[in-house]
Design an enzyme around this catalytic site. Structure first.
Site, PDB file in Angstrom:
ATOM      1  CD  GLU A  47      58.486 -30.125 -16.323  1.00  0.00           C
ATOM      2  OE1 GLU A  47      57.921 -29.151 -15.836  1.00  0.00           O
ATOM      3  OE2 GLU A  47      58.079 -30.701 -17.341  1.00  0.00           O
ATOM      4  CG  HIS A  75      56.405 -31.599 -21.079  1.00  0.00           C
ATOM      5  ND1 HIS A  75      55.410 -32.476 -20.739  1.00  0.00           N
ATOM      6  CD2 HIS A  75      56.413 -30.634 -20.133  1.00  0.00           C
ATOM      7  CE1 HIS A  75      54.825 -32.037 -19.629  1.00  0.00           C
ATOM      8  NE2 HIS A  75      55.425 -30.929 -19.235  1.00  0.00           N
ATOM      9  CG  ASN A  81      54.262 -26.484 -20.836  1.00  0.00           C
ATOM     10  OD1 ASN A  81      53.671 -26.269 -21.895  1.00  0.00           O
ATOM     11  ND2 ASN A  81      54.545 -27.708 -20.399  1.00  0.00           N
ATOM     12  CD  GLU A 104      51.862 -33.024 -20.111  1.00  0.00           C
ATOM     13  OE1 GLU A 104      51.777 -32.091 -20.932  1.00  0.00           O
ATOM     14  OE2 GLU A 104      51.720 -32.866 -18.880  1.00  0.00           O
ATOM     15  CE  LYS A 109      51.697 -29.176 -18.656  1.00  0.00           C
ATOM     16  NZ  LYS A 109      51.625 -30.284 -17.745  1.00  0.00           N
ATOM     17  CB  SER A 115      52.701 -29.587  -8.386  1.00  0.00           C
ATOM     18  OG  SER A 115      51.940 -30.603  -9.024  1.00  0.00           O
ATOM     19  N   GLY A 117      51.233 -31.867 -12.686  1.00  0.00           N
ATOM     20  CA  GLY A 117      49.774 -31.784 -12.702  1.00  0.00           C
ATOM     21  C   GLY A 117      49.092 -32.527 -11.565  1.00  0.00           C
TER      22      GLY A 117
HETATM   23  P1  PGA Z   1      52.282 -28.455 -13.667  1.00  0.00           P
HETATM   24  O1  PGA Z   1      53.001 -28.819 -15.055  1.00  0.00           O
HETATM   25  O2  PGA Z   1      52.897 -27.161 -13.194  1.00  0.00           O
HETATM   26  O3  PGA Z   1      50.823 -28.303 -14.024  1.00  0.00           O
HETATM   27  O4  PGA Z   1      52.545 -29.572 -12.736  1.00  0.00           O
HETATM   28  C1  PGA Z   1      54.363 -28.596 -15.234  1.00  0.00           C
HETATM   29  C2  PGA Z   1      54.788 -29.051 -16.597  1.00  0.00           C
HETATM   30  O5  PGA Z   1      54.221 -30.036 -17.099  1.00  0.00           O
HETATM   31  O6  PGA Z   1      55.678 -28.463 -17.218  1.00  0.00           O
END
Ligand code: PGA
Length: 255
Positions: free
Chosen positions: A169, A97, A10, A99, A12, A215, A175
């Site tokens: 998640e 997601h 992903n 976000e 983003k 992460s 993140g």
């Molecule tokens: P990350 O993001 O691996 O940077 O923690 C995962 C995601 O948001 O799908």
């Protein structure tokens, strides 16, 4: 029941078209597609077309989008129809997601329409669920996730697809560098699979893939993938560089 491991990148809002193409050309040199796992790249909408062309027709690397609208077309300025994604050879779409939920205010009700539309148009949804840090501290993790499953998958009705993908998640792990432990994730994955068993029966529950995200990096992929109910990962930050992404793919391959 064996479920094919699935590693999803992903990106983003990262990588221009030129950067995305560079990534794909390096990935194609560093990773030899295997039948033992699936890889899906989810670039920004703007890079989908060029990357689809670069991957070619009979690529094993699959393409997904990070969101889509529920309508086929209409007066929805700034939105992208599932039909447009199909035209670009997308097979997958990330929906819900954290976000999208927390920054852009998408609700379970919005997502129920999107998930149903994606399935109707032959896109495989990667439906994301997860609790915040406060909700976990309050002991509400399963309550929140169950709600996201119940409401977000509501419009699937009796036709619950066995190839649906769910991504757990935890918001506090996205993140932050602080991943859920394999045990923490494994516990939630097991609850999700149990929920699917009740909702759709054993054989569907056995085939739905449940990914972990938050992460994921080369140093934790192996222990995460060793959990029986973790069928793959959704990778943000560590999917942006070919080196770390390929390391993740290699540890996800059980061969
Ligand atoms: P990350 O993001 O691996 O940077 O923690 C995962 C995601 O948001 O799908």
């Amino acid at each position: 029941m064996t479920r094919l491991p699935l590693i999803v990148a992903n990106w983003k809002m990262h990588h221009t078209v030129a950067e995305g193409l560079m990534f794909v050309s390096r990935l194609q040199k560093a990773f030899y597609p295997t039948d033992k796992l699936e890889v899906v790249l989810c670039p920004p909408f703007t890079a989908l077309y060029s990357i689809a062309v670069a991957l070619g027709e009979d690529t094993k690397i699959k393409l997904g989008a990070q969101n889509c609208h529920f309508a086929e077309n209409g007066a929805y300025t700034g939105e992208i129809s599932p039909l447009f994604l199909k035209e670009l050879n997308c097979s997958h779409v990330i929906l819900g997601h954290s976000e999208r939920r927390h920054i852009f205010g998408e609700t379970n009700a919005d997502l129920a329409k999107k998930v149903a539309a994606a399935v109707r148009h032959g896109l495989l949804p990667i439906y994301c669920v997860g609790e915040t840090e406060i909700q976990r501290a309050q002991g509400r993790t399963w309550e929140i996730i169950q709600n996201q499953l119940q409401e977000g998958l509501e419009h699937l009705g009796a036709a619950f697809p066995g190839d649906l993908i769910i991504a757990y998640e935890p918001v506090w792990a996205i993140g932050t560098g602080q991943n859920a432990t394999p045990q923490q994730a494994g516990e939630v994955h097991q609850q999700i699979r149990h929920w699917i068993t009740i909702r759709a029966g054993q054989s569907i529950a056995d085939s739905v893939r449940i990914l972990y995200g938050g992460s994921v990096k080369p140093s934790n992929i192996k222990s995460l993938m060793s959990e029986p109910n973790i069928d793959g990962v959704l990778v943000g930050g560590a999917s942006l560089a070919v080196d770390s992404f390929v390391q993740i793919i290699n540890y996800g391959d059980p061969k």
